[in-house]
Design a protein around this motif. Sequence first.
Motif, PDB file in Angstrom:
ATOM      1  N   SER A  66      37.602 -40.506 -39.372  1.00  0.00           N
ATOM      2  CA  SER A  66      38.480 -39.547 -40.042  1.00  0.00           C
ATOM      3  C   SER A  66      38.987 -40.040 -41.391  1.00  0.00           C
ATOM      4  CB  SER A  66      39.664 -39.202 -39.146  1.00  0.00           C
ATOM      5  OG  SER A  66      40.459 -40.343 -38.947  1.00  0.00           O
ATOM      6  N   THR A  67      38.688 -41.257 -41.768  1.00  0.00           N
ATOM      7  CA  THR A  67      39.131 -41.774 -43.050  1.00  0.00           C
ATOM      8  C   THR A  67      37.944 -41.974 -43.980  1.00  0.00           C
ATOM      9  OG1 THR A  67      39.037 -44.033 -42.219  1.00  0.00           O
ATOM     10  CG2 THR A  67      41.172 -42.912 -42.094  1.00  0.00           C
ATOM     11  N   ALA A  68      37.105 -40.965 -44.044  1.00  0.00           N
ATOM     12  CA  ALA A  68      35.921 -41.042 -44.906  1.00  0.00           C
ATOM     13  C   ALA A  68      36.334 -41.283 -46.338  1.00  0.00           C
ATOM     14  CB  ALA A  68      35.138 -39.738 -44.807  1.00  0.00           C
ATOM     15  N   THR A  69      35.558 -42.085 -47.046  1.00  0.00           N
ATOM     16  CA  THR A  69      35.914 -42.413 -48.418  1.00  0.00           C
ATOM     17  C   THR A  69      35.284 -41.479 -49.431  1.00  0.00           C
ATOM     18  OG1 THR A  69      34.110 -43.994 -48.526  1.00  0.00           O
ATOM     19  CG2 THR A  69      36.297 -44.845 -47.911  1.00  0.00           C
ATOM     20  N   GLY A  70      34.491 -40.537 -49.021  1.00  0.00           N
ATOM     21  CA  GLY A  70      33.877 -39.607 -49.961  1.00  0.00           C
ATOM     22  C   GLY A  70      34.241 -38.184 -49.608  1.00  0.00           C
ATOM     23  N   ALA A  71      34.402 -37.344 -50.631  1.00  0.00           N
ATOM     24  CA  ALA A  71      34.717 -35.943 -50.398  1.00  0.00           C
ATOM     25  C   ALA A  71      33.452 -35.219 -49.950  1.00  0.00           C
ATOM     26  CB  ALA A  71      35.279 -35.315 -51.661  1.00  0.00           C
ATOM     27  N   HIS A  72      33.625 -34.167 -49.174  1.00  0.00           N
ATOM     28  CA  HIS A  72      32.512 -33.318 -48.798  1.00  0.00           C
ATOM     29  C   HIS A  72      32.984 -31.883 -48.849  1.00  0.00           C
ATOM     30  CE1 HIS A  72      34.367 -33.056 -44.816  1.00  0.00           C
ATOM     31  NE2 HIS A  72      34.462 -34.360 -44.848  1.00  0.00           N
ATOM     32  N   ALA A  73      32.104 -30.948 -48.609  1.00  0.00           N
ATOM     33  CA  ALA A  73      32.413 -29.529 -48.784  1.00  0.00           C
ATOM     34  C   ALA A  73      33.627 -29.077 -47.975  1.00  0.00           C
ATOM     35  CB  ALA A  73      31.196 -28.695 -48.416  1.00  0.00           C
ATOM     36  N   ALA A  74      33.863 -29.661 -46.807  1.00  0.00           N
ATOM     37  CA  ALA A  74      34.967 -29.234 -45.952  1.00  0.00           C
ATOM     38  C   ALA A  74      36.275 -29.964 -46.264  1.00  0.00           C
ATOM     39  CB  ALA A  74      34.595 -29.444 -44.497  1.00  0.00           C
ATOM     40  N   PRO A  90      39.823 -30.938 -47.737  1.00  0.00           N
ATOM     41  CA  PRO A  90      40.909 -30.144 -48.311  1.00  0.00           C
ATOM     42  C   PRO A  90      41.074 -30.492 -49.781  1.00  0.00           C
ATOM     43  CG  PRO A  90      41.779 -31.943 -47.019  1.00  0.00           C
ATOM     44  CD  PRO A  90      40.295 -31.957 -46.822  1.00  0.00           C
ATOM     45  N   PRO A  91      41.588 -29.569 -50.576  1.00  0.00           N
ATOM     46  CA  PRO A  91      41.762 -29.855 -52.003  1.00  0.00           C
ATOM     47  C   PRO A  91      42.863 -30.888 -52.241  1.00  0.00           C
ATOM     48  CG  PRO A  91      42.719 -27.726 -51.454  1.00  0.00           C
ATOM     49  CD  PRO A  91      42.033 -28.234 -50.216  1.00  0.00           C
ATOM     50  N   CYS A  92      42.502 -31.951 -52.912  1.00  0.00           N
ATOM     51  CA  CYS A  92      43.449 -32.987 -53.315  1.00  0.00           C
ATOM     52  C   CYS A  92      42.761 -33.758 -54.436  1.00  0.00           C
ATOM     53  CB  CYS A  92      43.811 -33.894 -52.143  1.00  0.00           C
ATOM     54  SG  CYS A  92      45.184 -35.033 -52.498  1.00  0.00           S
ATOM     55  N   ALA A  93      43.278 -33.637 -55.638  1.00  0.00           N
ATOM     56  CA  ALA A  93      42.619 -34.195 -56.818  1.00  0.00           C
ATOM     57  C   ALA A  93      42.724 -35.713 -56.874  1.00  0.00           C
ATOM     58  CB  ALA A  93      43.226 -33.589 -58.084  1.00  0.00           C
ATOM     59  N   THR A  94      41.822 -36.316 -57.600  1.00  0.00           N
ATOM     60  CA  THR A  94      41.870 -37.754 -57.849  1.00  0.00           C
ATOM     61  C   THR A  94      43.225 -38.088 -58.452  1.00  0.00           C
ATOM     62  OG1 THR A  94      39.501 -37.797 -58.228  1.00  0.00           O
ATOM     63  CG2 THR A  94      40.773 -39.649 -59.097  1.00  0.00           C
ATOM     64  N   GLY A  95      43.846 -39.163 -57.945  1.00  0.00           N
ATOM     65  CA  GLY A  95      45.155 -39.578 -58.433  1.00  0.00           C
ATOM     66  C   GLY A  95      46.315 -38.950 -57.699  1.00  0.00           C
ATOM     67  N   GLU A  96      46.032 -38.138 -56.680  1.00  0.00           N
ATOM     68  CA  GLU A  96      47.091 -37.448 -55.947  1.00  0.00           C
ATOM     69  C   GLU A  96      47.233 -37.950 -54.511  1.00  0.00           C
ATOM     70  OE1 GLU A  96      47.217 -33.013 -57.953  1.00  0.00           O
ATOM     71  OE2 GLU A  96      46.106 -33.269 -56.087  1.00  0.00           O
ATOM     72  N   LEU A  97      48.436 -37.771 -53.986  1.00  0.00           N
ATOM     73  CA  LEU A  97      48.727 -37.909 -52.566  1.00  0.00           C
ATOM     74  C   LEU A  97      49.117 -36.516 -52.097  1.00  0.00           C
ATOM     75  CD1 LEU A  97      49.313 -39.552 -49.950  1.00  0.00           C
ATOM     76  CD2 LEU A  97      51.662 -39.753 -50.783  1.00  0.00           C
ATOM     77  N   CYS A  98      48.409 -35.990 -51.103  1.00  0.00           N
ATOM     78  CA  CYS A  98      48.668 -34.646 -50.595  1.00  0.00           C
ATOM     79  C   CYS A  98      49.033 -34.743 -49.116  1.00  0.00           C
ATOM     80  CB  CYS A  98      47.436 -33.762 -50.765  1.00  0.00           C
ATOM     81  SG  CYS A  98      46.820 -33.681 -52.467  1.00  0.00           S
ATOM     82  N   LEU A  99      50.066 -34.018 -48.720  1.00  0.00           N
ATOM     83  CA  LEU A  99      50.522 -34.015 -47.329  1.00  0.00           C
ATOM     84  C   LEU A  99      50.674 -32.575 -46.858  1.00  0.00           C
ATOM     85  CD1 LEU A  99      52.612 -36.364 -48.922  1.00  0.00           C
ATOM     86  CD2 LEU A  99      52.382 -37.077 -46.572  1.00  0.00           C
TER      87      LEU A  99
END
Length: 129
Positions: free
Chosen positions: A25-33, A35-44
């Motif tokens: 669950s802590t994949a280091t690469g983004a994939h199509a599924a 959630p949106p969270c831009a580089t440099g951000e922390l999203c909760l």
Amino acid sequence: MRTWSTARVTTLAAALLAACALVPSTATGAHAASPPCATGELCLWAKPDFKGTRQTYDLSTLDINSCTTLPALPSKAGFQALVNRTGRPVTTYQSAECAETGEFQTYPGDGVWLPQSPYQVRAFKVWER
């Protein structure tokens, strides 16, 4: 108040990086599924699986090594999912004061997608690299 040395935080971050490499669950690469969270951000997110109320923070608005209390949710529960793309380790806390008497966990900043925290997140700290 207990402070952490840079060496201790670095050692902890390295250990967590190694441990997170074993958790799918802590994949280091983004994939199509993802959630949106831009580089440099922390999203909760307020609910598991990146659903519900979302809070986004970026490094330009955060005090490094300082406790950031999350806004209270109507249910008085904390946030339950997160994405860390800050490039820095982030510690999440069950306590709204970043107290270590409750649960806390540090996540590396190289892209962590956590669909469900093991506890309600009420505060966090972003650490220097």
